[in-house]
Motif scaffolding. Structure first.
Motif, short mmCIF file in Angstrom:
data_model
loop_
_atom_site.label_atom_id
_atom_site.label_comp_id
_atom_site.label_asym_id
_atom_site.label_seq_id
_atom_site.Cartn_x
_atom_site.Cartn_y
_atom_site.Cartn_z
N GLU A 7 -5.25 -8.65 3.38
CA GLU A 7 -4.90 -9.93 4.30
C GLU A 7 -3.73 -10.16 3.82
N ALA A 8 -2.34 -9.83 2.81
CA ALA A 8 -1.83 -9.41 2.78
C ALA A 8 -0.07 -8.28 3.12
N LEU A 9 -1.39 -6.88 3.18
CA LEU A 9 -1.10 -5.56 3.56
C LEU A 9 -0.66 -6.47 5.22
N ALA A 10 -1.87 -6.60 6.36
CA ALA A 10 -2.10 -7.30 7.36
C ALA A 10 -0.74 -7.92 7.71
N LYS A 11 -0.07 -8.59 7.09
CA LYS A 11 0.35 -9.32 7.54
C LYS A 11 2.13 -9.09 7.57
N ALA A 12 2.53 -8.04 6.78
CA ALA A 12 3.57 -7.10 6.49
C ALA A 12 4.00 -5.87 7.07
N VAL A 13 2.62 -5.64 7.31
CA VAL A 13 2.41 -4.58 8.70
C VAL A 13 2.72 -4.94 9.98
N ASP A 14 1.93 -6.50 10.28
CA ASP A 14 2.63 -7.05 11.62
C ASP A 14 4.29 -7.61 11.76
N ASP A 15 4.78 -7.60 10.42
CA ASP A 15 6.14 -8.50 10.11
C ASP A 15 7.31 -6.86 10.04
N VAL A 16 6.52 -5.15 10.36
CA VAL A 16 7.08 -4.11 10.24
C VAL A 16 7.06 -3.87 11.46
N ARG A 17 5.98 -4.16 12.57
CA ARG A 17 6.18 -3.87 13.88
C ARG A 17 7.16 -4.93 14.79
N ALA A 18 7.53 -5.94 14.40
CA ALA A 18 7.61 -7.08 15.21
C ALA A 18 9.30 -7.20 15.04
N SER A 19 10.13 -6.29 14.26
CA SER A 19 11.16 -5.43 14.58
C SER A 19 11.77 -4.48 15.56
N GLU A 20 12.77 -4.76 15.70
CA GLU A 20 13.52 -4.57 16.93
C GLU A 20 13.58 -2.60 16.87
N THR A 21 14.01 -2.33 15.26
CA THR A 21 13.87 -1.14 15.19
C THR A 21 12.99 -0.77 15.31
N PHE A 22 11.38 -0.95 15.64
CA PHE A 22 10.13 -0.19 15.17
C PHE A 22 9.76 -0.66 16.88
N LYS A 23 10.68 -1.41 17.58
CA LYS A 23 10.56 -1.39 19.03
C LYS A 23 10.98 -0.52 20.14
N GLU A 24 11.81 -0.26 18.96
CA GLU A 24 12.46 1.36 19.93
C GLU A 24 11.67 2.62 19.55
N TYR A 25 11.11 2.42 18.21
CA TYR A 25 10.56 3.77 17.62
C TYR A 25 8.83 3.69 18.60
N LEU A 26 8.61 2.60 18.93
CA LEU A 26 7.29 3.00 19.68
C LEU A 26 7.27 3.49 21.74
N ASP A 27 8.41 3.04 21.66
CA ASP A 27 9.02 3.29 22.70
C ASP A 27 8.97 4.84 23.58
N ILE A 28 9.45 5.32 22.52
CA ILE A 28 9.01 7.64 21.78
C ILE A 28 7.75 6.79 21.97
N GLN A 29 7.86 6.60 20.51
CA GLN A 29 6.29 7.59 20.09
C GLN A 29 5.04 7.31 21.27
N ALA A 30 4.85 6.19 22.79
CA ALA A 30 4.50 6.18 23.01
C ALA A 30 4.29 7.34 23.98
N ARG A 31 5.32 8.33 24.02
CA ARG A 31 5.73 9.51 24.56
C ARG A 31 4.18 11.08 23.89
N PHE A 32 3.84 9.95 22.34
CA PHE A 32 2.42 11.16 21.48
C PHE A 32 1.50 10.57 22.23
N HIS A 33 0.83 11.87 21.97
CA HIS A 33 -0.75 11.59 22.34
C HIS A 33 -1.49 11.39 20.97
N LYS A 34 -2.51 10.62 21.93
CA LYS A 34 -3.81 9.69 20.56
C LYS A 34 -4.96 11.13 20.31
#
Length: 264
Positions: A7-34
């Protein structure tokens, strides 16, 4: 305690994802396939240090080019088809199906050009000699050979090979870094190699979320704090608190088994 750690790790992960740097990263990462688990294994078998993998033309659209002399990573691409066929009664019937063909993709380390936004994963710089030695013994009792290599390339600190029968670790880092990596790879061997259950349907992202979460739980149990790195690592593999909680049972059971083996 394991549930509290997850649970502590889950909260820390969501905190990382909320950062502006990570949002910029996701904009590029969306171009990559799953990629499917099958294709992920194909990628890992050909290039264990692969992190960002797409086809030639997508790299061009991202402002990068494949370096001269690089060989593509072969995977299978699904090709659905739709055709009309006349049956034995002379009636027309529709047939829908799918076949697979080999295509080639390239990892970011095989390219050059525009710098892509990234989120840094801090290195675990701690002493954990006792934990590392115990993990090596656990691996041995599980029939897994642990090898050390100072020539690993890219961002990989280690990887599992030979269907989970051996693990290679970069030995140029601290014992804490090596212990966390070895635990991560032991989790892959326990959960994701040679399985015929639901784990075969996992994406690479979910497999990495599970392995890193297990490593975090085990390391935390023995006093090695990896939260800053683990939370960023899971976020980089597109994991989040929801996915982490969804895999809680698998993470807890595997972490508990490793802890029991270590304490024994």
């Amino acid at each position: 305690r394991i549930d509290e750690s997850v649970e502590a790790l889950a909260k820390a992960v969501d905190d990382v994802r909320a950062s502006e740097t990570f949002k910029e990263y996701l904009d590029i990462q969306a171009r990559f396939h799953k990629y499917s688990w099958c294709n992920s294994l194909l990628i890992l078998s050909q290039r264990p240090d692969a992190t960002r993998v797409v086809e030639f033309q997508t790299w061009k659209k991202l402002g990068r080019h494949v370096c001269k002399g690089e060989h593509g990573i072969m995977i299978f691409a699904p090709c659905p088809f739709h055709k009309e066929k006349t049956n034995d009664s002379g009636e027309s019937e529709t047939i829908d199906g799918i076949f697979f063909k080999p295509v080639y993709v390239f990892d970011v380390l095989q390219t050059d050009g525009k710098v892509l936004p990234n989120v840094e994963c801090p290195v675990v710089d701690s002493d954990a000699s006792a934990l590392l030695n115990a993990l090596e013994r656990v691996a041995g009792k599980r029939g897994i050979v642990v090898k050390y290599d100072a020539t690993l390339t890219g961002s990989a600190f280690g990887f599992a090979t030979d269907k989970g029968e051996s693990i290679v670790i970069d030995d140029t880092y601290s014992t804490g870094r090596r212990a966390k990596t070895l635990c991560h790879e032991l989790a892959h061997c326990a959960l994701h190699f040679g399985k015929t259950d639901a784990s075969t349907a996992l994406t690479r992202n979910m497999a990495e979320l599970e392995a890193e979460s297990i490593a975090y739980v085990v390391c935390r149990h023995f006093g090695l704090d990896t939260e800053v790195r683990s939370s960023a690592y899971i976020a980089l593999w597109q994991g989040d608190g929801k996915g982490l909680r969804a895999s809680m049972e698998r993470i807890a059971a595997t972490a508990r088994a490793i802890i029991d083996d270590l304490e024994a």
